[in-house]
Enzyme design. Structure first.
Site, mmCIF file in Angstrom:
data_model
loop_
_atom_site.group_PDB
_atom_site.id
_atom_site.type_symbol
_atom_site.label_atom_id
_atom_site.label_comp_id
_atom_site.label_asym_id
_atom_site.label_seq_id
_atom_site.Cartn_x
_atom_site.Cartn_y
_atom_site.Cartn_z
ATOM 1 C CG ASN A 7 -1.853 1.118 1.320
ATOM 2 O OD1 ASN A 7 -1.894 1.968 0.424
ATOM 3 N ND2 ASN A 7 -2.631 1.177 2.386
ATOM 4 N NE ARG A 90 -6.401 0.871 0.459
ATOM 5 C CZ ARG A 90 -6.740 1.302 1.656
ATOM 6 N NH1 ARG A 90 -5.954 1.095 2.671
ATOM 7 N NH2 ARG A 90 -7.869 1.936 1.838
ATOM 8 C CG HIS A 179 -13.037 3.696 3.265
ATOM 9 N ND1 HIS A 179 -13.765 4.703 3.865
ATOM 10 C CD2 HIS A 179 -11.740 3.959 3.530
ATOM 11 C CE1 HIS A 179 -12.933 5.532 4.474
ATOM 12 N NE2 HIS A 179 -11.694 5.099 4.270
ATOM 13 N NE ARG A 240 -10.215 12.942 3.230
ATOM 14 C CZ ARG A 240 -9.965 11.648 3.406
ATOM 15 N NH1 ARG A 240 -10.849 10.875 4.013
ATOM 16 N NH2 ARG A 240 -8.856 11.116 2.952
ATOM 17 C CD GLU A 387 -9.125 -1.264 4.228
ATOM 18 O OE1 GLU A 387 -8.606 -1.080 5.353
ATOM 19 O OE2 GLU A 387 -9.383 -0.345 3.446
#
Ligand code: ADP
Length: 401
Positions: A7, A90, A179, A240, A387
């Site tokens: 990743n 990823r 996601h 965010r 994940e």
């Protein structure tokens, strides 16, 4: 087969080696501060932790260091790079090109490059990770697993924005969601855990971490999700702002003499829990401040809870009901009190939380569990996300074909 999961971020590279026989994580770690003063590799093998501090100038050097560490006599878990059967990457944004994971070739790389405007921070870094692995292990198959892929089943009514359609047709302006690998893992795992087929189920998944998103899944397929063209839309997150009137961008830009890019940067990096509480982007700090009576922290927490409640309500309406509400990721798995606050509003839907069971599944002790009462019509569950295993499974499947 042993699979390396990569990743890659702009200045970091996270990795795991998974032995697919038994799906066991053999080693994992992260290279941090690539091409920045203070580069280091943090590596974990079983309970043993190691740190290597040395200059690392790019992702190729980072990959070389990871492979050297993996082959080291003490820290390592393989004797030779040939033991790595495949690499699973990823990748953030696959646009509309990818609804599934794929074996990487030149066309796939070109498509990932084409999606850079949609994932300007992540896609270039993901490509660097891919190209570094190709260079260092040229004969090993590389697989791309996209964070947007799972959401490609959304119907147009859910992914379109109400701007003139030509912006969708010509520029690809629409909801993509992020996601996806986590939502896919959790939506499948929850049914396995309950021993039921995915067909006929209506599931709402609350992935609440530093970045947060909800998804609505029918028959195991995504029908809506809260993140949009970019990860900025949806819930209030660590830094965010989540959804707000788009006119806010222009209003702040005009009043503060900022460019739209600067406003968006502020909305991505200085807003959310951090911007409202003024304390921290980490929910643990916000909770501690709120519990001590800090009004801004209380407001930030209330906004997060209210936002989750509104999404759950709207997704239940969108699916004509809901059978399971599932919490996952850092906050979803560990913050039992937040789950209690969220679920306080849903007895009308037939969702009743078992307060004691819910409290027991928290604070780093999260395991897969049902936290609703036995007579609750809607099952409420905690399913820790994974994940990496999803990426590893896709990788194994594609190289076994
Ligand atoms: P990311 O989106 O970066 O992967 P995580 O899924 O790790 O983030 O979630 C980070 C959030 O999870 C933080 O707000 C943190 O407060 C919360 N969190 C993580 N671990 C715990 C824990 N053991 N107890 C309570 N909260 C936790």
């Amino acid at each position: 087969m042993k699979i390396l999961i990569v990743n890659a971020g702009s200045s970091s590279l996270k990795y795991q080696v998974i032995d697919m026989e038994g799906e066991q994580v053999l080693a994992k770690g992260v290279v941090e501060r690539i091409n920045i003063e203070g580069s280091q590799l943090k590596h974990t093998k079983g309970k043993d932790k190691y740190e290597i501090k040395q200059p690392i100038k790019d992702h190729v050097e980072a990959t070389q260091l990871v492979l050297a560490t993996l082959q080291d006599e003490t820290m390592g878990v393989i004797k030779s790079v040939d033991e790595i059967g495949a690499v699973g990457h990823r990748v953030l944004h696959g646009g509309t090109e990818f609804s599934e994971s794929v074996v990487i070739n030149d066309q796939v790389k070109a498509a990932i490059r084409k999606c850079i405007p949609l994932g300007p921070l992540h896609n270039p870094a993901n490509l660097m990770g891919i190209e570094a692995c190709e260079k260092v292990m040229p004969t090993t198959p590389q697989i791309a697993v996209f964070d947007t892929a799972f959401h490609q089943t959304m119907p147009a009514k859910a992914y379109m924005y109400g701007v003139p359609k030509k912006y969708h047709d010509e520029l690809g302006v629409r909801r993509y969601g992020v996601h996806g690998t986590s939502h896919r893992y959790v939506s499948k795992r929850v049914c396995e855990y309950l021993g039921i087929p995915q067909e006929g189920t209506r599931v709402i998944i609350c992935h609440l971490g530093n970045g947060s998103s909800l998804s609505a899944c029918m028959d195991g397929k995504c029908v809506d999700t809260s993140m949009g063209l970019t990860p900025l839309e949806g819930l209030l997150m660590g830094t965010r702002c989540g959804s707000c009137d788009p006119a806010v961008v222009q209003f702040i830009a005009n009043n503060e003499n900022m460019t739209p890019d600067q406003v968006l940067d502020m909305m991505n990096k200085k807003s959310g829990l951090l911007g409202i509480s003024g304390t921290s982007s980490d929910m643990r700090d916000v909770d501690a401040a709120a519990d001590a009576g800090d009004e801004n922290a209380i407001l930030a927490r209330d906004m997060l809870v209210y936002g989750i409640q509104k999404y759950i309500g709207s997704y239940a309406a969108a699916m004509g009901g809901v059978d399971m509400i599932v919490f996952t990721a850092g906050i979803g798995e560990n913050n039992g009190k937040l789950r209690e606050r969220v679920m306080a509003n849903f007895e009308y839907l037939g969702a009743k939380l078992d307060v004691a069971k819910n409290a027991a599944c928290a604070d780093g002790k999260a395991t897969e569990c049902i936290v609703s009462t036995d007579d609750s019509k809607v099952k409420i569950l905690v399913i820790p996300t994974n994940e990496e295993i999803m990426i590893a499974r896709d990788t194994l499947e594609l190289v076994s074909k």
